[in-house]
Design a protein around this motif. Structure first.
Motif, PDB file in Angstrom:
ATOM      1  N   SER A  28     -47.221   2.102  28.287  1.00  0.00           N
ATOM      2  CA  SER A  28     -47.771   0.828  28.088  1.00  0.00           C
ATOM      3  C   SER A  28     -49.138   1.034  27.685  1.00  0.00           C
ATOM      4  N   ALA A  29     -49.681  -0.371  26.847  1.00  0.00           N
ATOM      5  CA  ALA A  29     -51.128  -0.041  26.218  1.00  0.00           C
ATOM      6  C   ALA A  29     -51.837  -0.903  27.478  1.00  0.00           C
ATOM      7  N   VAL A  30     -53.027  -0.564  27.597  1.00  0.00           N
ATOM      8  CA  VAL A  30     -53.664  -1.211  28.837  1.00  0.00           C
ATOM      9  C   VAL A  30     -54.787  -1.963  28.089  1.00  0.00           C
ATOM     10  N   ILE A  31     -54.951  -3.248  28.560  1.00  0.00           N
ATOM     11  CA  ILE A  31     -55.933  -4.335  27.880  1.00  0.00           C
ATOM     12  C   ILE A  31     -56.769  -4.885  28.802  1.00  0.00           C
ATOM     13  N   ASP A  32     -58.040  -4.800  28.642  1.00  0.00           N
ATOM     14  CA  ASP A  32     -59.111  -5.686  29.285  1.00  0.00           C
ATOM     15  C   ASP A  32     -58.952  -6.996  28.612  1.00  0.00           C
ATOM     16  N   ILE A  74     -50.536 -11.335  22.596  1.00  0.00           N
ATOM     17  CA  ILE A  74     -51.293 -11.846  23.991  1.00  0.00           C
ATOM     18  C   ILE A  74     -52.793 -12.259  23.424  1.00  0.00           C
ATOM     19  N   GLY A  75     -53.033 -13.479  23.992  1.00  0.00           N
ATOM     20  CA  GLY A  75     -54.440 -14.076  23.749  1.00  0.00           C
ATOM     21  C   GLY A  75     -54.999 -14.786  24.915  1.00  0.00           C
ATOM     22  N   THR A  99     -54.391 -16.945  29.797  1.00  0.00           N
ATOM     23  CA  THR A  99     -53.693 -16.116  29.088  1.00  0.00           C
ATOM     24  C   THR A  99     -52.328 -16.757  28.427  1.00  0.00           C
ATOM     25  N   ALA A 100     -52.387 -16.523  27.002  1.00  0.00           N
ATOM     26  CA  ALA A 100     -51.282 -17.090  25.975  1.00  0.00           C
ATOM     27  C   ALA A 100     -50.426 -15.601  25.859  1.00  0.00           C
ATOM     28  N   GLY A 127     -53.907 -22.420  20.890  1.00  0.00           N
ATOM     29  CA  GLY A 127     -55.590 -22.373  21.109  1.00  0.00           C
ATOM     30  C   GLY A 127     -56.174 -21.043  21.450  1.00  0.00           C
ATOM     31  N   ALA A 128     -55.137 -20.039  21.573  1.00  0.00           N
ATOM     32  CA  ALA A 128     -55.571 -18.832  22.232  1.00  0.00           C
ATOM     33  C   ALA A 128     -56.403 -17.957  20.975  1.00  0.00           C
ATOM     34  N   CYS A 129     -57.345 -17.333  21.538  1.00  0.00           N
ATOM     35  CA  CYS A 129     -57.874 -16.162  20.657  1.00  0.00           C
ATOM     36  C   CYS A 129     -57.035 -14.955  20.607  1.00  0.00           C
ATOM     37  N   PRO A 130     -56.248 -14.350  19.785  1.00  0.00           N
ATOM     38  CA  PRO A 130     -55.431 -13.330  20.080  1.00  0.00           C
ATOM     39  C   PRO A 130     -56.408 -12.112  20.280  1.00  0.00           C
TER      40      PRO A 130
END
Lengths: 380, 335
Positions: B40-44, B147-148, B50-51, B85-88
């Motif tokens: 899995s990628a781990v994202i901060d 995800i955004g 969250t979108a 309206g999300a920032c990707p």
């Protein structure tokens, strides 16, 4: 019933821009004229499916005087295809040695045994083409398969089929044939005129068909039946011009066949296409869905092209079929009832789940009503 | 180097050939050195709602004027996030590849995805490849997820639409759908019509300062503009009036669609957004959009008029009619 001309307004429409170089103003003027001259109720029929859709899509009904009733006739080639013919091409499509080439609209038309779309999903080799020549190209390139083209349509598409067959004969293509369902328009008009229930006061005559056949084949409408006809193009001002002409004729009691599409339709028609048709086909009786057999309204291959007749080649035979109970396609095609009067309309029969071809075809009367029926009551 | 120039089933075995394919085709193209690769990628994620979105791309042909399936998959997912309206923040990409596909073509697709990733600064952080038997897929299918993060105060759901709101489109419609259809039908398109495939997150982001003046946003992909306005009418329970002559449509698209019997209003777009904007914010929104290359042809095309939840169109002839939602199969596999 609306009493005021909805186009008579001082409120400038945001869309009266120069896009149509004044054609929108011409349309408006014609409509104003129509409101001035429409005196008594008249029932005018457009016999061409493209007109049916153009009328629906352009919203013409929403601005007509209440005296003018537009009804749709049998002019959609898909809609008039008999159930028994649909079953035949379903049988052809089931043959694993056959690649069936067809115009897109035929794909979803249901016969008694489902539709081509269902067969395609099951793996049948069915290709959508835009012309008979594309089907011919398949025959040249696909080895070891028989290519059968569904020849549907009126005088407009029949010359292309004739051309494809002529080329196939010249090239000696042995794996190409046509299931010929081509029909001609004038015979159907005669049936409508003979039907007392229809009571049509005038015809908007098909522009595309007229490009091929010219004006002469319609003259009997005025001369024998005393009814007017106006050949029209497909742009809203052209349709409106035809309506004005028809109402003028009706008011004056001088039935005529007028050509309101002169920039495309020559009085004599397209003589080259006519010769091609005459060289390839001969008149035959044809079955029209819901109407029955109309003598001389079909186009059968001449003997020298018999090898390209899919019916003979694959020895297929039409079987009598029972129409879906309640389906009133025939009455709709004759203009004796409106689609909304059919008990199946918008209930059992919708564009997503059509019972009859009138609901399937992109030029079908029922499809047009289904999509645009609310347009008559926009301010309600 | 990979010795073969075509994809073989062994490339999907999970063994060494798979590893080499991923390394040589995907990692290099998408700017990863593979050192941090894990299950899995781990994202901060920054603070905010969250979108999360997913999409599949099965277009044919896979290369077209203005893009290819890689760029399309990337932009499509970014635009879905942008419409919320999300920032990707990050994307994933999963490739289903048909046996026999040219590896050079696959590289081109991965590189085009990588180029747009670099341009937008949105990384593709995880992915997968599968190879299927010849005939089980049409060259390459791509499935992407994204995800955004939605900034505070942004809510672009159509339930926010109010009577009097203005409908704005970010540019000419139907370009992508027509471009693909013309290719499929062998129509020569030497003209200016290329796919409008592009990321729109920046464009939508420009409108964020207008806050709740932006009521709803949607990218007009399959089903086109006609589908978006019909969905909005249904979801908001309000009537919408569209003015035919105000809808920007390229002349070539209009003419070509007429030839093919298609309606541009239902054609897919891959770089056009539709906005419902509060009337007092509409002029500002239009100016902001027009100031961006992706929105220079933006135009007001209609308004929310209340009444029955249907879309009506005032035609170029001054008549009115219903604008129905598209039905059935319009254009197979164009996005």
């Amino acid at each position: 019933m609306r009493a005021d001309n909805p186009m008579k307004t001082d409120n400038p429409s945001v869309n009266t821009v120069d896009a149509h170089k004044g054609l929108d103003q011409y349309f408006k003027k014609l409509n104003e004229k129509l409101w001035q001259i429409a005196k008594r109720p008249v029932k005018l029929m457009e016999v061409c499916g493209t007109h049916t859709m153009a009328i629906g899509k352009s919203g013409i009904r929403s601005v007509l005087p209440p005296q003018i009733e537009l009804i749709s006739g049998p002019g959609c080639p898909v809609c008039v295809t008999a159930d028994s013919d649909i079953d035949v091409f379903m049988r052809l499509a089931r043959n694993p040695n056959i690649l069936l080439a067809t115009y897109g609209d035929m794909i979803r038309v249901p016969g008694t045994e489902g539709s081509l779309a269902e067969l395609k999903a099951q793996g049948a080799d069915i290709r959508v083409v835009y012309s008979a020549l594309e089907a011919l190209e398949f025959a040249r390139s696909v080895k070891g398969k028989e290519v059968v083209f569904l020849g549907v349509g009126f005088e407009t598409t029949a010359p292309a089929t004739a051309q494809a067959i002529t080329i196939a004969a010249q090239e000696g293509l042995a794996n190409f044939s046509v299931f010929n369902l081509h029909k001609t328009v004038p015979g159907a008009l005669k049936v409508l005129l003979d039907d007392e229930a229809a009571q049509i006061d005038g015809f908007i005559l098909p522009g595309h068909v007229s490009i091929i056949i010219g004006e002469k084949p319609y003259r009997f409408i005025a001369e024998e039946y005393g009814i007017s006809g106006a050949i029209a193009g497909f742009e809203p001002p052209e349709i409106m011009a035809a309506l004005v002409r028809l109402v003028k004729d009706i008011n004056a009691g001088t039935p005529s066949i007028s050509n309101m599409y002169r920039h495309a339709v020559r009085p004599e028609g397209n003589v080259v296409a006519q010769k091609l048709l005459a060289d390839t086909f001969e008149p035959c009786d044809a079955e029209w869905r819901g109407i029955g057999v109309i003598p001389g309204s079909g186009l059968a291959f001449r003997n020298e092209f018999a090898a390209f007749d899919a019916v003979k080649k694959f020895n297929v035979e039409k079987q009598p079929v029972k129409l879906f109970p309640g389906c009133r396609c025939g009455d709709i095609l004759k203009g004796t009832i409106k689609p909304i009067q059919c008990p199946l309309f918008d209930k059992r029969c919708t564009p997503d789940n059509p019972v009859g071809p009138c609901m399937v075809s992109s030029e079908g009367t029922c499809a047009a009503y289904y999509l645009y029926q609310g347009s008559d009551d926009l301010d309600g | 180097m990979i010795s073969m120039d075509k994809i073989r089933l062994a490339h999907g075995s999970g063994g060494e050939m798979t590893a080499r394919l991923i390394e040589e085709v995907f990692f290099s193209a998408l700017g990863s050195d593979g050192k941090n690769a894990n299950d899995s990628a781990v994202i901060d994620l920054p603070a905010g709602k969250t979108a999360f979105t997913t999409d599949a791309f099965v277009i044919s042909p896979i290369f077209f004027p203005g893009g290819d399936i890689g760029k399309l998959a990337f932009c499509g997912t970014v635009n879905d996030l942008a419409a919320a309206g999300a920032c990707p923040v990050a994307l994933s990409a999963s490739f289903i590849i048909e046996e026999g596909v040219d590896i050079a073509g696959l590289k081109q697709i991965a590189q085009s995805m990588g180029a747009i990733s670099k341009e937008t600064g949105i990384p593709v952080v995880c992915g997968d490849t599968k190879v299927v038997d010849k005939g089980s897929a049409d060259k390459v299918f791509i499935s992407t997820s994204g995800i955004g993060v939605i900034p505070e105060g942004i809510d672009y759901h159509p339930r926010n639409i109010r009577d009097g709101d203005i409908i704005i489109v970010s540019g000419s419609i139907g370009d992508h759908g027509y471009c693909i259809m013309a290719l499929r039908e062998g129509i020569d398109i030497k003209s200016s019509v290329i796919s409008d495939c592009r990321p729109l997150n920046e464009l939508v982001g420009l409108l964020a300062p207008l806050g709740d003046g932006i009521r709803a946003v949607r990218d007009a992909t399959r089903g086109g503009l006609g589908m978006v306005v019909n969905e909005w009418a249904q979801q908001s329970g309000r009537g919408i009036l569209v003015f035919d002559s105000l809808i920007p449509i390229k002349k070539e698209v209009k003419g070509g669609c007429a030839l093919l019997g298609l309606d541009p209003i239902y054609m897919a777009n891959e770089g056009k957004m539709i906005f419902a904007v509060a009337p007092h914010k509409a002029p500002e929104a239009l100016l902001l959009l027009k100031d961006h290359p992706a929105g220079e042809d933006a135009a007001v095309i209609g308004e929310v008029v209340g009444g029955k939840a249907v879309v009506r169109v005032e035609t170029e002839w001054g008549t009115k009619r219903i604008l129905p939602a598209p039905r059935g199969e319009i254009l197979p596999r164009i996005c």
